[in-house]
Design a protein around this motif. Sequence first.
Motif, PDB file in Angstrom:
ATOM      1  N   GLN A  79     -43.378 -39.140 -55.658  1.00  0.00           N
ATOM      2  CA  GLN A  79     -43.073 -38.766 -57.036  1.00  0.00           C
ATOM      3  C   GLN A  79     -44.230 -38.099 -57.770  1.00  0.00           C
ATOM      4  N   THR A  80     -45.456 -38.294 -57.317  1.00  0.00           N
ATOM      5  CA  THR A  80     -46.609 -37.704 -58.002  1.00  0.00           C
ATOM      6  C   THR A  80     -47.129 -36.471 -57.265  1.00  0.00           C
ATOM      7  N   VAL A  81     -46.413 -36.068 -56.233  1.00  0.00           N
ATOM      8  CA  VAL A  81     -46.802 -34.942 -55.384  1.00  0.00           C
ATOM      9  C   VAL A  81     -45.720 -33.878 -55.479  1.00  0.00           C
ATOM     10  N   CYS A  82     -46.130 -32.609 -55.438  1.00  0.00           N
ATOM     11  CA  CYS A  82     -45.157 -31.512 -55.389  1.00  0.00           C
ATOM     12  C   CYS A  82     -45.556 -30.561 -54.258  1.00  0.00           C
ATOM     13  N   ALA A  83     -44.699 -29.603 -53.978  1.00  0.00           N
ATOM     14  CA  ALA A  83     -44.937 -28.669 -52.865  1.00  0.00           C
ATOM     15  C   ALA A  83     -46.265 -27.933 -53.012  1.00  0.00           C
ATOM     16  N   ASP A  84     -46.693 -27.670 -54.242  1.00  0.00           N
ATOM     17  CA  ASP A  84     -47.964 -26.979 -54.467  1.00  0.00           C
ATOM     18  C   ASP A  84     -49.171 -27.836 -54.108  1.00  0.00           C
ATOM     19  N   ILE A  86     -49.631 -29.269 -51.277  1.00  0.00           N
ATOM     20  CA  ILE A  86     -49.739 -29.289 -49.815  1.00  0.00           C
ATOM     21  C   ILE A  86     -50.361 -27.983 -49.329  1.00  0.00           C
ATOM     22  N   ASP A  87     -51.327 -28.093 -48.432  1.00  0.00           N
ATOM     23  CA  ASP A  87     -51.948 -26.927 -47.809  1.00  0.00           C
ATOM     24  C   ASP A  87     -51.063 -26.524 -46.626  1.00  0.00           C
ATOM     25  N   TRP A  88     -50.116 -25.643 -46.899  1.00  0.00           N
ATOM     26  CA  TRP A  88     -49.122 -25.265 -45.889  1.00  0.00           C
ATOM     27  C   TRP A  88     -49.749 -24.577 -44.696  1.00  0.00           C
ATOM     28  N   LYS A  89     -50.847 -23.878 -44.901  1.00  0.00           N
ATOM     29  CA  LYS A  89     -51.518 -23.189 -43.800  1.00  0.00           C
ATOM     30  C   LYS A  89     -52.008 -24.195 -42.752  1.00  0.00           C
ATOM     31  N   SER A  90     -52.450 -25.378 -43.207  1.00  0.00           N
ATOM     32  CA  SER A  90     -52.943 -26.396 -42.263  1.00  0.00           C
ATOM     33  C   SER A  90     -51.806 -27.005 -41.442  1.00  0.00           C
ATOM     34  N   LEU A  91     -50.555 -26.790 -41.867  1.00  0.00           N
ATOM     35  CA  LEU A  91     -49.404 -27.327 -41.155  1.00  0.00           C
ATOM     36  C   LEU A  91     -48.813 -26.326 -40.165  1.00  0.00           C
ATOM     37  N   GLU A  92     -49.326 -25.097 -40.183  1.00  0.00           N
ATOM     38  CA  GLU A  92     -48.798 -24.081 -39.271  1.00  0.00           C
ATOM     39  C   GLU A  92     -48.960 -24.537 -37.827  1.00  0.00           C
ATOM     40  N   LYS A 103     -41.937 -30.740 -46.750  1.00  0.00           N
ATOM     41  CA  LYS A 103     -41.206 -29.954 -47.759  1.00  0.00           C
ATOM     42  C   LYS A 103     -40.335 -30.846 -48.632  1.00  0.00           C
ATOM     43  N   GLU A 104     -39.767 -31.871 -48.020  1.00  0.00           N
ATOM     44  CA  GLU A 104     -38.891 -32.805 -48.742  1.00  0.00           C
ATOM     45  C   GLU A 104     -39.676 -33.883 -49.487  1.00  0.00           C
ATOM     46  N   PRO A 160     -52.639 -35.660 -56.873  1.00  0.00           N
ATOM     47  CA  PRO A 160     -53.595 -35.160 -55.881  1.00  0.00           C
ATOM     48  C   PRO A 160     -54.714 -34.344 -56.524  1.00  0.00           C
ATOM     49  N   LEU A 161     -55.925 -34.619 -56.084  1.00  0.00           N
ATOM     50  CA  LEU A 161     -57.098 -33.878 -56.534  1.00  0.00           C
ATOM     51  C   LEU A 161     -57.443 -32.756 -55.557  1.00  0.00           C
ATOM     52  N   VAL A 162     -56.960 -32.875 -54.343  1.00  0.00           N
ATOM     53  CA  VAL A 162     -57.068 -31.823 -53.314  1.00  0.00           C
ATOM     54  C   VAL A 162     -55.715 -31.764 -52.621  1.00  0.00           C
ATOM     55  N   LYS A 163     -55.426 -30.629 -52.028  1.00  0.00           N
ATOM     56  CA  LYS A 163     -54.135 -30.468 -51.351  1.00  0.00           C
ATOM     57  C   LYS A 163     -54.076 -31.350 -50.106  1.00  0.00           C
ATOM     58  N   PHE A 164     -52.889 -31.894 -49.841  1.00  0.00           N
ATOM     59  CA  PHE A 164     -52.669 -32.622 -48.592  1.00  0.00           C
ATOM     60  C   PHE A 164     -52.851 -31.639 -47.457  1.00  0.00           C
ATOM     61  N   ARG A 165     -53.572 -32.067 -46.426  1.00  0.00           N
ATOM     62  CA  ARG A 165     -53.754 -31.173 -45.282  1.00  0.00           C
ATOM     63  C   ARG A 165     -53.848 -31.946 -43.985  1.00  0.00           C
TER      64      ARG A 165
END
Length: 188
Positions: A79-84, A86-92, A103-104, A160-165
Amino acid sequence: MKEFNLFRNDKQVEETAAHGLHKTLSVEEYTHYPYEKQSLDEDMYVINQVIGEYWKPRYLVDEKKKTAVEFMDSWTTLQTVCADDIDWKSLEGLPQDAIDKAKELNAHFPTFVRGYKNGVAEVSWQINPDGRYYMDEDGYGMTDDEEITIYSYVDRTGNPLVKFRNIKDYGELEEMEKEARRNLKIRK
């Protein structure tokens, strides 16, 4: 005559809701199964709840400010996290099922808020378990899945203070923590 504040801003509404949730969570019901109260140090604690046979971090409670936030809902959606966040590049290159969980904002698999140090806490969010997760008590059903956990650091409100990666080695966590501390100073 009752006065209405038509100019109340979103931050005031949010703070009022956070104080109300703190009051709700202060009752004895939230200290007994299916809940448990776990200290995170620095006058912070998490209220875990059993969801689908596993303990999940439902609420973050700040005793210093007498506030609380819903970290995860009863369907295990963060609930306190949104798609922005997340470091999507690290999930490639990761399996699509794991990326879909991210994503969900689905935290169905083990997710933990670690202890606070100077207002910052590590969060580990498993988006894919290792194959033993699917194994029954007789050892059948194991898959060849690899565990995939992504990490971030959050403030006292669970933001989040830094993106999830997805990290390659645990040394990256030190750098993420330093970045989180810098970002916390900027937000203050």
